[in-house]
Motif scaffolding. Sequence first.
Motif, PDB file in Angstrom:
ATOM      1  N   GLU A 165       7.628  11.059  -7.518  1.00 16.58           N
ATOM      2  CA  GLU A 165       8.959  11.324  -7.798  1.00 16.58           C
ATOM      3  C   GLU A 165       9.919  10.290  -7.411  1.00 16.58           C
ATOM      4  N   THR A 166       9.729   9.721  -6.260  1.00 21.76           N
ATOM      5  CA  THR A 166      10.594   8.979  -5.750  1.00 21.76           C
ATOM      6  C   THR A 166      10.733   7.441  -6.512  1.00 21.76           C
ATOM      7  N   LEU A 167       9.436   7.136  -7.019  1.00 21.95           N
ATOM      8  CA  LEU A 167       9.295   5.932  -7.773  1.00 21.95           C
ATOM      9  C   LEU A 167      10.090   6.230  -8.952  1.00 21.95           C
ATOM     10  N   GLY A 168      10.033   7.105  -9.694  1.00 20.19           N
ATOM     11  CA  GLY A 168      10.774   7.602 -10.965  1.00 20.19           C
ATOM     12  C   GLY A 168      12.209   7.552 -10.669  1.00 20.19           C
ATOM     13  N   VAL A 169      12.733   7.913  -9.566  1.00 19.33           N
ATOM     14  CA  VAL A 169      14.053   7.776  -9.383  1.00 19.33           C
ATOM     15  C   VAL A 169      14.565   6.331  -9.129  1.00 19.33           C
ATOM     16  N   LEU A 170      13.504   5.621  -8.422  1.00 18.35           N
ATOM     17  CA  LEU A 170      13.983   4.184  -7.968  1.00 18.35           C
ATOM     18  C   LEU A 170      14.017   3.249  -9.544  1.00 18.35           C
ATOM     19  N   GLY A 171      13.221   3.825 -10.462  1.00 23.01           N
ATOM     20  CA  GLY A 171      12.993   2.902 -11.492  1.00 23.01           C
ATOM     21  C   GLY A 171      14.393   3.249 -12.465  1.00 23.01           C
ATOM     22  N   THR A 172      14.639   4.415 -12.379  1.00 22.11           N
ATOM     23  CA  THR A 172      15.838   4.821 -13.319  1.00 22.11           C
ATOM     24  C   THR A 172      17.126   4.387 -12.570  1.00 22.11           C
ATOM     25  N   ASN A 173      17.313   4.082 -11.337  1.00 25.76           N
ATOM     26  CA  ASN A 173      18.318   3.355 -10.602  1.00 25.76           C
ATOM     27  C   ASN A 173      18.385   1.995 -11.034  1.00 25.76           C
ATOM     28  N   LEU A 174      17.096   1.524 -11.298  1.00 24.39           N
ATOM     29  CA  LEU A 174      17.006   0.053 -11.432  1.00 24.39           C
ATOM     30  C   LEU A 174      17.606  -0.324 -12.741  1.00 24.39           C
ATOM     31  N   ILE A 175      17.167   0.475 -13.845  1.00 25.60           N
ATOM     32  CA  ILE A 175      17.589   0.304 -15.195  1.00 25.60           C
ATOM     33  C   ILE A 175      18.825   0.400 -15.393  1.00 25.60           C
ATOM     34  N   TYR A 176      19.212   1.458 -14.950  1.00 28.29           N
ATOM     35  CA  TYR A 176      20.840   1.733 -14.983  1.00 28.29           C
ATOM     36  C   TYR A 176      21.735   0.676 -14.383  1.00 28.29           C
ATOM     37  N   GLY A 177      21.118   0.348 -13.065  1.00 28.25           N
ATOM     38  CA  GLY A 177      21.942  -0.642 -12.344  1.00 28.25           C
ATOM     39  C   GLY A 177      21.946  -2.091 -13.000  1.00 28.25           C
ATOM     40  N   ALA A 178      20.721  -2.475 -13.682  1.00 29.06           N
ATOM     41  CA  ALA A 178      20.642  -3.738 -14.366  1.00 29.06           C
ATOM     42  C   ALA A 178      21.478  -3.847 -15.276  1.00 29.06           C
ATOM     43  N   PHE A 179      21.778  -2.839 -16.365  1.00 33.06           N
ATOM     44  CA  PHE A 179      22.580  -2.930 -17.292  1.00 33.06           C
ATOM     45  C   PHE A 179      24.034  -2.523 -17.209  1.00 33.06           C
ATOM     46  N   TYR A 180      24.435  -1.919 -16.231  1.00 34.91           N
ATOM     47  CA  TYR A 180      25.805  -1.727 -15.894  1.00 34.91           C
ATOM     48  C   TYR A 180      26.479  -2.080 -14.496  1.00 34.91           C
ATOM     49  N   LYS A 181      25.570  -2.777 -13.753  1.00 29.90           N
ATOM     50  CA  LYS A 181      26.552  -3.139 -12.571  1.00 29.90           C
ATOM     51  C   LYS A 181      25.786  -4.662 -12.118  1.00 29.90           C
ATOM     52  N   TYR A 182      25.234  -5.357 -13.347  1.00 26.94           N
ATOM     53  CA  TYR A 182      24.530  -6.619 -12.973  1.00 26.94           C
ATOM     54  C   TYR A 182      25.540  -7.667 -12.466  1.00 26.94           C
ATOM     55  N   ASN A 183      26.906  -7.759 -12.678  1.00 27.61           N
ATOM     56  CA  ASN A 183      27.931  -8.501 -12.415  1.00 27.61           C
ATOM     57  C   ASN A 183      28.325  -8.232 -11.062  1.00 27.61           C
ATOM     58  N   GLU A 184      27.707  -7.451 -10.296  1.00 27.59           N
ATOM     59  CA  GLU A 184      27.933  -7.068  -8.991  1.00 27.59           C
ATOM     60  C   GLU A 184      26.502  -6.782  -8.089  1.00 27.59           C
ATOM     61  N   PRO A 185      25.973  -7.947  -7.987  1.00 29.47           N
ATOM     62  CA  PRO A 185      24.299  -7.395  -7.595  1.00 29.47           C
ATOM     63  C   PRO A 185      24.207  -6.902  -6.254  1.00 29.47           C
ATOM     64  N   LYS A 186      25.282  -7.164  -5.190  1.00 27.15           N
ATOM     65  CA  LYS A 186      25.105  -6.457  -4.033  1.00 27.15           C
ATOM     66  C   LYS A 186      25.449  -4.861  -4.081  1.00 27.15           C
ATOM     67  N   LYS A 187      26.051  -4.587  -5.058  1.00 31.29           N
ATOM     68  CA  LYS A 187      26.403  -3.122  -5.303  1.00 31.29           C
ATOM     69  C   LYS A 187      24.996  -2.460  -6.171  1.00 31.29           C
ATOM     70  N   LEU A 188      24.560  -3.490  -6.762  1.00 29.29           N
ATOM     71  CA  LEU A 188      23.321  -2.865  -7.775  1.00 29.29           C
ATOM     72  C   LEU A 188      22.205  -2.831  -6.555  1.00 29.29           C
ATOM     73  N   LEU A 189      22.008  -3.488  -5.781  1.00 27.88           N
ATOM     74  CA  LEU A 189      21.209  -3.303  -4.587  1.00 27.88           C
ATOM     75  C   LEU A 189      21.300  -2.087  -4.034  1.00 27.88           C
ATOM     76  N   ARG A 190      22.238  -1.675  -3.715  1.00 31.80           N
ATOM     77  CA  ARG A 190      22.771  -0.378  -2.885  1.00 31.80           C
ATOM     78  C   ARG A 190      22.488   0.771  -3.722  1.00 31.80           C
ATOM     79  N   TYR A 191      22.946   0.673  -5.059  1.00 31.17           N
ATOM     80  CA  TYR A 191      22.485   1.552  -5.851  1.00 31.17           C
ATOM     81  C   TYR A 191      21.434   2.154  -6.203  1.00 31.17           C
ATOM     82  N   LEU A 192      20.209   1.100  -5.855  1.00 31.26           N
ATOM     83  CA  LEU A 192      18.948   1.534  -6.112  1.00 31.26           C
ATOM     84  C   LEU A 192      18.488   2.653  -5.163  1.00 31.26           C
ATOM     85  N   TYR A 193      19.285   3.002  -4.039  1.00 30.85           N
ATOM     86  CA  TYR A 193      18.945   4.083  -3.492  1.00 30.85           C
ATOM     87  C   TYR A 193      19.758   5.427  -3.580  1.00 30.85           C
ATOM     88  N   ASP A 194      20.442   5.542  -4.916  1.00 31.37           N
ATOM     89  CA  ASP A 194      21.090   6.392  -5.180  1.00 31.37           C
ATOM     90  C   ASP A 194      20.201   7.688  -5.340  1.00 31.37           C
TER      91      ASP A 194
END
Length: 482
Positions: A165-194
């Motif tokens: 389940e944890t892996l599924g959450v991380l993967g979803t956060n990664l895909i979302y962040g990659a498309f919508y937060k790519y211009n702020e990579p430091k924030k994208l990194l933190r959002y992986l732990y949403d």
Amino acid sequence: MEITLIGDKKIEDIPSLKTKALRINLNENIYGTFAEIGAGQETVRHFFRAGGASGTIAKAMSAYDKSFSDAVYGVEKDGRYVTEARLMKMLDHEIRLIEERITRDKHPNKMFFSFANTVTTIDFAKQFKGHGWVGLRYQVEPDQDYNEITLHLRFKETDARLQQETLGVLGTNLIYGAFYKYNEPKKLLRYLYDHLDKDQIEIDTINFSGPIFENVDNRLMSLQLVKNGMTDAVMFDPDGNNVLPARVLYKKNILALRGSYRPVTKVNMDLFHKSYDMFIKENKVNENNTKVIFEITLSNLRAEGEIDEQDFLDRAKLLCSLGQTVLISNFQEYYKLVEYFSQYSKNRMGLAMGVNNLVDIFDEKYYRHLSGGILEAFDKLFFKDLRVYLYPMTDENGKITDSENLKVHPRMKELYKFFKYNGKVVDITDYDPTILSVFSREVLKKIATNEPGWETMLPEGIANLIKQKRLFSCDPTVIDKK
């Protein structure tokens, strides 16, 4: 009303996993595949359940059986499946299939992506908690080259279902962040732990590449992992690239040198060379299986309470230019560093340090948080297969301090003698006496005040690098005039 913050985000501002997946699904131009091996299809499950997935998901698969996986992605020479090399083969294969099967002339606006992971969850005996590689190769413009984010994770939970389940959450956060937060990579990194806690998962390596990340320094992103508490340590190879610590340290004899390296001096390198010569002559030490690590603790990267990122880059560049492997950690105490190494190797280890560092090790104030105090710490430190190589110090009168005459607190004298006379602490005697008066802080002061003469205190080539790149606020035009 009290509002809890995570980083710079209010909890109420964090979109749900369903919201994230649905936003991806409802973007008619995002289109790709999911290939997940080793923990079910936990990431794609969020996208299927969110609704509207038919326009986004081209294919979801799990080549779980090893023989079938080999038939799809090829055979690994080392016979291992949870590796970065395997992840890259998966991404290569899946992107190639999309490009071959979906023509651009019929779908000119499609932004293709491939999400992949190869993981192993906790074993039945619960001895190995599991780890994995996760990656996303994707476009943010239809006619643009592909971008890529890859990361390595370690599970902390002790239940396979929870890890999935944890892996599924991380993967979803990664895909979302990659498309919508790519211009702020430091924030994208933190959002992986949403929707995740730090005690569920550790991310110890991450790399960004591609046109939208061309200005991203992966070393700085690794520093963010440590700074944000996502991992305890990150590592860089001599080329300055992020590397997986487990791969570098596995079953190695390890010689570690801790310092501020601000900047690296002749004393630092003399300590390295002399301790290395002693270490490889030890019993149970194989020179061909020995790894030298230059370690900098996060506490040494702080300036007025905040991490000075440029300062970090300056130190890393210099150490890497000398062909060294660098570890950045958040370990203040040496015993934590040794415990970290012990995760990957049970072979003999060495710590090379100066007199002041050893005196600090015997200071009780660093161990008040431990129920067993300094004795508990020493059990974790000196009762490993470890030896300390001690570099001497000289005072203003030229008096040499070594293991025979160094001063520890009176309460620690007998404890120190125990380890000293049981061979856990040995002096480096073949040192260069002409450089004992060289200190990094004095060099740094000379650089900052444009005072000449500091160049001779540094290893060959380092002064030129500092001037060329204007490191540590160096102004070479002023220095050279003097």
